[in-house]
Structures are given as structure tokens and as C-alpha cells.
Design a protein around this motif. Sequence first.
Motif, PDB file in Angstrom:
ATOM      1  N   PRO A 170      -1.543  17.433  -2.849  1.00 14.06           N
ATOM      2  CA  PRO A 170      -1.888  17.189  -1.441  1.00 14.06           C
ATOM      3  C   PRO A 170      -2.888  16.039  -1.255  1.00 14.06           C
ATOM      4  CG  PRO A 170      -2.025  19.535  -1.970  1.00 14.06           C
ATOM      5  CD  PRO A 170      -1.823  18.805  -3.259  1.00 14.06           C
ATOM      6  N   ILE A 171      -3.783  15.879  -2.198  1.00 13.25           N
ATOM      7  CA  ILE A 171      -4.780  14.805  -2.095  1.00 13.25           C
ATOM      8  C   ILE A 171      -4.102  13.445  -2.260  1.00 13.25           C
ATOM      9  CG2 ILE A 171      -6.801  13.786  -3.230  1.00 13.25           C
ATOM     10  CD1 ILE A 171      -7.639  16.746  -3.798  1.00 13.25           C
ATOM     11  N   ILE A 172      -3.227  13.338  -3.240  1.00  7.78           N
ATOM     12  CA  ILE A 172      -2.494  12.084  -3.436  1.00  7.78           C
ATOM     13  C   ILE A 172      -1.666  11.768  -2.191  1.00  7.78           C
ATOM     14  CG2 ILE A 172      -0.634  10.992  -4.751  1.00  7.78           C
ATOM     15  CD1 ILE A 172      -1.808  12.452  -7.248  1.00  7.78           C
ATOM     16  N   HIS A 173      -1.030  12.778  -1.618  1.00  6.08           N
ATOM     17  CA  HIS A 173      -0.274  12.581  -0.374  1.00  6.08           C
ATOM     18  C   HIS A 173      -1.190  12.046   0.735  1.00  6.08           C
ATOM     19  CE1 HIS A 173       2.677  13.189   2.767  1.00  6.08           C
ATOM     20  NE2 HIS A 173       1.732  13.785   3.473  1.00  6.08           N
ATOM     21  N   ALA A 174      -2.380  12.623   0.872  1.00  8.49           N
ATOM     22  CA  ALA A 174      -3.330  12.170   1.900  1.00  8.49           C
ATOM     23  C   ALA A 174      -3.767  10.730   1.642  1.00  8.49           C
ATOM     24  CB  ALA A 174      -4.543  13.102   1.950  1.00  8.49           C
ATOM     25  N   TRP A 175      -3.987  10.370   0.384  1.00  8.60           N
ATOM     26  CA  TRP A 175      -4.364   8.990   0.056  1.00  8.60           C
ATOM     27  C   TRP A 175      -3.252   8.014   0.424  1.00  8.60           C
ATOM     28  CZ3 TRP A 175      -6.169  10.396  -5.538  1.00  8.60           C
ATOM     29  CH2 TRP A 175      -7.440  10.974  -5.488  1.00  8.60           C
ATOM     30  N   LEU A 176      -2.015   8.384   0.126  1.00  7.18           N
ATOM     31  CA  LEU A 176      -0.887   7.511   0.469  1.00  7.18           C
ATOM     32  C   LEU A 176      -0.734   7.384   1.983  1.00  7.18           C
ATOM     33  CD1 LEU A 176       1.649   8.690  -2.252  1.00  7.18           C
ATOM     34  CD2 LEU A 176       0.374   6.524  -2.196  1.00  7.18           C
ATOM     35  N   GLN A 177      -0.991   8.479   2.702  1.00  2.37           N
ATOM     36  CA  GLN A 177      -0.931   8.443   4.163  1.00  2.37           C
ATOM     37  C   GLN A 177      -2.046   7.561   4.728  1.00  2.37           C
ATOM     38  OE1 GLN A 177       1.642   9.961   5.986  1.00  2.37           O
ATOM     39  NE2 GLN A 177       0.798   8.497   7.466  1.00  2.37           N
ATOM     40  N   GLN A 178      -3.228   7.636   4.141  1.00  2.00           N
ATOM     41  CA  GLN A 178      -4.339   6.779   4.564  1.00  2.00           C
ATOM     42  C   GLN A 178      -3.932   5.308   4.460  1.00  2.00           C
ATOM     43  OE1 GLN A 178      -7.761   6.749   1.947  1.00  2.00           O
ATOM     44  NE2 GLN A 178      -9.066   5.751   3.481  1.00  2.00           N
ATOM     45  N   PHE A 179      -3.319   4.940   3.358  1.00  2.00           N
ATOM     46  CA  PHE A 179      -2.866   3.557   3.173  1.00  2.00           C
ATOM     47  C   PHE A 179      -1.795   3.198   4.200  1.00  2.00           C
ATOM     48  CE2 PHE A 179       0.002   0.442   1.148  1.00  2.00           C
ATOM     49  CZ  PHE A 179      -0.891  -0.600   0.982  1.00  2.00           C
ATOM     50  N   ALA A 180      -0.828   4.092   4.401  1.00  2.64           N
ATOM     51  CA  ALA A 180       0.253   3.847   5.365  1.00  2.64           C
ATOM     52  C   ALA A 180      -0.284   3.695   6.789  1.00  2.64           C
ATOM     53  CB  ALA A 180       1.278   4.977   5.309  1.00  2.64           C
ATOM     54  N   ASP A 181      -1.347   4.420   7.099  1.00  9.46           N
ATOM     55  CA  ASP A 181      -1.962   4.361   8.424  1.00  9.46           C
ATOM     56  C   ASP A 181      -2.890   3.153   8.584  1.00  9.46           C
ATOM     57  OD1 ASP A 181      -0.669   6.712   9.093  1.00  9.46           O
ATOM     58  OD2 ASP A 181      -2.440   7.984   8.768  1.00  9.46           O
ATOM     59  N   GLU A 182      -2.997   2.329   7.560  1.00  9.30           N
ATOM     60  CA  GLU A 182      -3.879   1.161   7.552  1.00  9.30           C
ATOM     61  C   GLU A 182      -5.329   1.542   7.853  1.00  9.30           C
ATOM     62  OE1 GLU A 182      -2.154  -1.881  10.020  1.00  9.30           O
ATOM     63  OE2 GLU A 182      -0.378  -2.017   8.741  1.00  9.30           O
ATOM     64  N   ASP A 183      -5.739   2.646   7.242  1.00  2.42           N
ATOM     65  CA  ASP A 183      -7.095   3.156   7.422  1.00  2.42           C
ATOM     66  C   ASP A 183      -7.870   3.101   6.106  1.00  2.42           C
ATOM     67  OD1 ASP A 183      -9.248   4.263   8.753  1.00  2.42           O
ATOM     68  OD2 ASP A 183      -8.569   6.331   8.446  1.00  2.42           O
ATOM     69  N   GLY A 184      -7.672   2.010   5.357  1.00  2.00           N
ATOM     70  CA  GLY A 184      -8.290   1.880   4.050  1.00  2.00           C
ATOM     71  C   GLY A 184      -7.372   2.450   2.991  1.00  2.00           C
ATOM     72  N   PHE A 185      -7.913   2.626   1.799  1.00  6.64           N
ATOM     73  CA  PHE A 185      -7.131   3.193   0.705  1.00  6.64           C
ATOM     74  C   PHE A 185      -8.041   3.724  -0.391  1.00  6.64           C
ATOM     75  CE2 PHE A 185      -7.399  -1.418  -0.122  1.00  6.64           C
ATOM     76  CZ  PHE A 185      -7.952  -1.442  -1.397  1.00  6.64           C
ATOM     77  N   GLN A 186      -7.479   4.628  -1.180  1.00  2.00           N
ATOM     78  CA  GLN A 186      -8.115   5.123  -2.392  1.00  2.00           C
ATOM     79  C   GLN A 186      -7.209   4.671  -3.530  1.00  2.00           C
ATOM     80  OE1 GLN A 186     -11.122   6.535  -1.916  1.00  2.00           O
ATOM     81  NE2 GLN A 186     -10.614   6.138   0.218  1.00  2.00           N
TER      82      GLN A 186
END
Length: 184
Positions: A52-68
Motif C-alpha cells: 500500500p505504501i508503494i502504491h501511495a508513492w506512485l500515486q503521489q508521483f502521478a498526482d504531480e505532488d512530489g515523489f518518493q
Amino acid sequence: MFEHQVTEDISLRLVGQKDAEELFAVVDGSREHLREWLPWVDSMTEVDQYGPIIHAWLQQFADEDGFQAGIMYKGHLAGFAGFHTVNYTNRQTSIGYWLAHEYQGKGIMTSVVSSLVDYAFEEYDLHRVEIRCAMGNTKSQAVPERLGFKREGVIRDGEFLYDHYHDLIVYGMLEDEWKKCKKS
């Protein structure tokens, strides 16, 4: 998949579900070292918890809200770094990072954070980058200090770590200051 070259030996890349085992192994191998300053380490005890954390990180990138992103050193996952979130209204972000014990002392994190600051100002067109470090975490503090960040203050009891609060030092860098640092 996003990959950002930092130096010949260092890159940042998004991790996918296929990387969960390697991520778990890196954290597990440095658990005692990491838990001193990171509040989430003890709760991550199984590979499946990273899904779930990796999914959230990928979503953060897709949302153009930074990245991990995973810090890759000579092809091996050495740690993580990224932007917590991007505040486009105020044109600012904050950077977080951690490095496995065996990769410390090689200049990896200073190179990574410098590259992230460049990215924030050049790609996101931001005005300010912030880094917060625990008061006693001198290795973490050394990174923004080496890069010329200004120490702006202390947030008293700014983070809860397992059974106690600790203070956070706030470091800041403005775009014009960064340009001056890069020239010198």
C-alpha cells in the motif's frame, strides 16, 4: 518509470511492487540504525506492508505532488529520498531522506539532496525548499549544512518517536540563495 541520474554511481528511481522485497531487506538490515530517528521502522515488519505504501508513492508521483524515490547506488537500493508534498500556491516543498547504515559516509545523501534541490527549483519552479532534522541527528543535519541551507529555527517537540517527542531543526533554502551557492 521515472529515473533521475544524480552522479555516475547514484540515481533516484520510483519503486514498484516488484521492489517490495528489496526495500524490506534494506530497512530490515538497518533497522536499529534507522529506528533511532524514523518513527515508522518498528511498524514495518513484513514485506506485504510495503504494497500500500508503494502504491501511495506512485500515486503521489502521478498526482504531480512530489515523489518518493529509491536511492540507487551502483545498482543497489541504498535508501530513500523525496519531496513530502509540493505546495504550488506558495511554491515550496520539503525534502525527507534516509540511508541504510552501510552506505553512509560516501557523500551519497549530499549528492542526492543537492540534486533534489535542483529539481525543485528547475522542474517544479519552486521558491523555497525546507528540510527538518531531529535535534540530535547530527548526520542528517550535516546534509543541509554542507549545502548552505540556513538554520531557521527549532520546532519544539516537533515529532513523536515511539515513546517520546523530540525537537526538529528547520533548514530553509530559497531559489536565489541556491543559485548563489551553486556559483561559489
